[in-house]
Design an enzyme around this catalytic site. Structure first.
Site, PDB file in Angstrom:
ATOM      1  N   GLY A   1       0.691  -1.040  -0.060  1.00  0.00           N
ATOM      2  CA  GLY A   1       0.065  -0.142  -0.032  1.00  0.00           C
ATOM      3  C   GLY A   1       1.399   1.500   0.020  1.00  0.00           C
TER       4      GLY A   1
ATOM      5  CB  ILE B   1       0.280  17.876   1.676  1.00  0.00           C
ATOM      6  CG1 ILE B   1      -0.336  15.854   0.697  1.00  0.00           C
ATOM      7  CG2 ILE B   1       0.153  17.037   3.310  1.00  0.00           C
ATOM      8  CD1 ILE B   1       1.330  16.134   0.532  1.00  0.00           C
TER       9      ILE B   1
ATOM     10  CG  HIS C   1     -33.572  20.784 -11.520  1.00  0.00           C
ATOM     11  ND1 HIS C   1     -32.777  22.190 -10.749  1.00  0.00           N
ATOM     12  CD2 HIS C   1     -34.545  21.201 -10.990  1.00  0.00           C
ATOM     13  CE1 HIS C   1     -33.322  23.027 -10.289  1.00  0.00           C
ATOM     14  NE2 HIS C   1     -34.661  22.480 -10.481  1.00  0.00           N
TER      15      HIS C   1
ATOM     16  CB  ALA D   1      14.526  -4.313  -4.526  1.00  0.00           C
TER      17      ALA D   1
END
Length: 479
Positions: free
Chosen positions: A44, A188, A447, A119
């Site tokens: 995430g 932010i 509407h 990595a």
């Protein structure tokens, strides 16, 4: 690498499990590729754990507080309203946990391997992963770099997570600041300022880099100045942060303007600047991946780097550091790897700000369109005259459109007000389809709804808006 080291083989290695990374991984798996995600921290990424999601939880709470405090207009009497930051933090953490579990489940269902560690490239078809004493090597046909970014902090400023925060870490603050100083001008910074103002903080925004204004269309900037003043938020312009000191649980910042030196005091400081790409530990020089002059990975429209089998997406590439960009690029990279025709065109990226009221923009501002050589027409329709906005007592703001005068093609949509976040997609889709004004005025609009404000903004270009007291010009009637 140790001789005899076991090498695991995958069609696609995705470095980074943020929004761009996991979208790329799932799309590649859907297209029949074997995929592994290498994630340094949590699936995430920053967006889920300290960025988009937690910041929007805070913004949602602020919007609800604002609505409750004005609920007497609807005959709803609540008495004194109290805010509990600990309770909100519990909800925020629950949302993050649920979404994190959802991403992990999607990876399992798509048979995507997830490996945790740092990595780095060994050679053009191999990546090493280290996690403590554990070491693994992966051989790939294609790699996608999606390592995201880190907060940029001015030299000499230490974000301790107690008095001085980044735009990300402040989502985990344990107390409502008595007096919050926000240094920055991005979305932010604005969301942080508006949220904590509703929570009870005294808030001052200091625009970074000696900016004289925010980067929106001039009409939005003018309305934003009014809205911030209405909320009681002070704004300092044309200043650069030189130093910040913490003493006796207070923060003092030292600013330099063109004319003078200033110092401001507060209980807390939030620094929210453009982030820097996470590239230093990847060993890109080993495989010859080229960077731009600004230090981002250079890519083409398919997100391919200077190495044919290596792709890059998200904050490591040029352009706005937005999840929507990373997600689109991730899918584009995966589809290109699978041999499909795909392209990531970033010209019409929508940008939203969950302020009170919200801001949403896509396409060119008036100034940008003129600088690119367009002869333009622009108009805006105030939400003060929209029936649905009146029902909700959400009269602040407007819908603005920018058109090419020569062919009536829509170039930009800028919305500040109730419903902006949902309404901007209509403008984005219209611009993607090179819509003319008649393409927007022909359909039926429900509407009452805020959608009608977009219709009347377009109609106002040729003086046809019904709910504007003074049309731009009268329409000639043919006899």
């Amino acid at each position: 690498m140790v001789v005899g080291e076991l090498v695991q083989e995958y069609d696609v290695v995705v470095i980074g499990g943020g929004p761009g990374g996991y979208h790329a991984a799932i799309r590649a798996a859907q297209l029949g590729r074997s995929v592994v995600i290498i994630e340094k921290e949590k699936l995430g990424g920053v967006c889920l754990h300290s960025g988009c999601i937690p910041s929007k939880v805070l913004a949602a709470a602020a919007a609800k507080l604002h609505a409750i405090r004005n609920s007497s207009l609807f005959g709803i009497l609540t008495g004194e309203v109290e805010f509990d930051l600990a309770g909100l933090t519990g909800h925020k953490n629950k949302v993050i946990e649920q979404l994190h579990a959802g991403v992990a489940a999607l990876c399992r269902e798509n048979r995507i391997e997830v490996v945790y560690g740092s990595a780095y490239f060994l050679q053009e078809d191999r990546i090493a992963v280290e996690s403590g004493d554990h070491y693994q090597v992966f051989q790939y046909k294609n790699a996608i770099i999606a390592t995201g970014s880190s907060p940029a902090i001015p030299e000499g400023i230490i974000c301790d997570g107690e008095q001085i925060f980044t735009g990300r870490s402040i989502t985990s603050i344990q107390v409502v600041p008595e007096k919050l100083l926000v240094y920055g001008s991005n979305y932010i910074a604005l969301e942080t300022a508006l949220s904590f103002k509703q929570f009870g903080a005294d808030v001052t925004i200091i625009l970074d880099g000696r900016k004289s204004d925010f980067s929106f269309d001039a009409s939005i900037n003018r309305e934003l100045e009014r809205i911030l003043k209405k909320h009681g938020i002070k704004v300092v312009k044309d200043a650069t942060l030189q130093k910040a000191m913490v003493e006796n649980e207070k923060v003092e910042i030292f600013l330099q303007t063109e004319k003078e030196a200033l110092n401001l005091q507060g209980s807390h400081l939030c620094v929210s600047l453009a982030p820097k790409p996470n590239l230093e530990e990847l060993g890109l020089d080993r495989i010859g991946v080229e960077l731009t002059e600004e230090g981002y990975i250079n890519i083409d429209e398919q997100c391919r780097t200077s190495k044919q089998n290596v792709f890059a997406i998200g904050d490591v590439t040029s352009g706005p550091p937005l999840a929507v960009k990373a997600i689109k690029q991730g899918k584009t990279a995966a589809e290109t790897i699978a041999g499909q025709t795909a392209e990531a065109d970033l010209n019409l990226l929508p940008m939203i700000v969950h302020t009170i009221p919200p801001i949403a923009t896509a396409g060119l501002t008036e100034a940008e369109a003129i600088s690119e050589g367009y002869e333009i027409e622009a108009s805006q329709f105030p939400l003060a005259t929209n029936g649905y906005a009146a029902i909700h007592n959400q009269r602040d703001g407007f819908v603005k459109v920018v058109l090419d005068k020569k062919n009536d093609i829509l170039l930009g949509v800028h919305i500040f007000g109730f419903g902006a976040v949902e309404l901007i997609s209509a403008g984005t889709i219209a611009m993607e389809m090179a819509a003319r004004d008649e393409d927007l005025t022909f359909p039926h609009y429900p509407h009452p709804s805020v959608n009608e404000a977009l219709l009347e903004a377009v109609e106002a270009i040729k003086g046809r808006a019904i709910h504007l007291a003074f049309p731009k010009r009268k329409e000639k009637v043919k006899s």
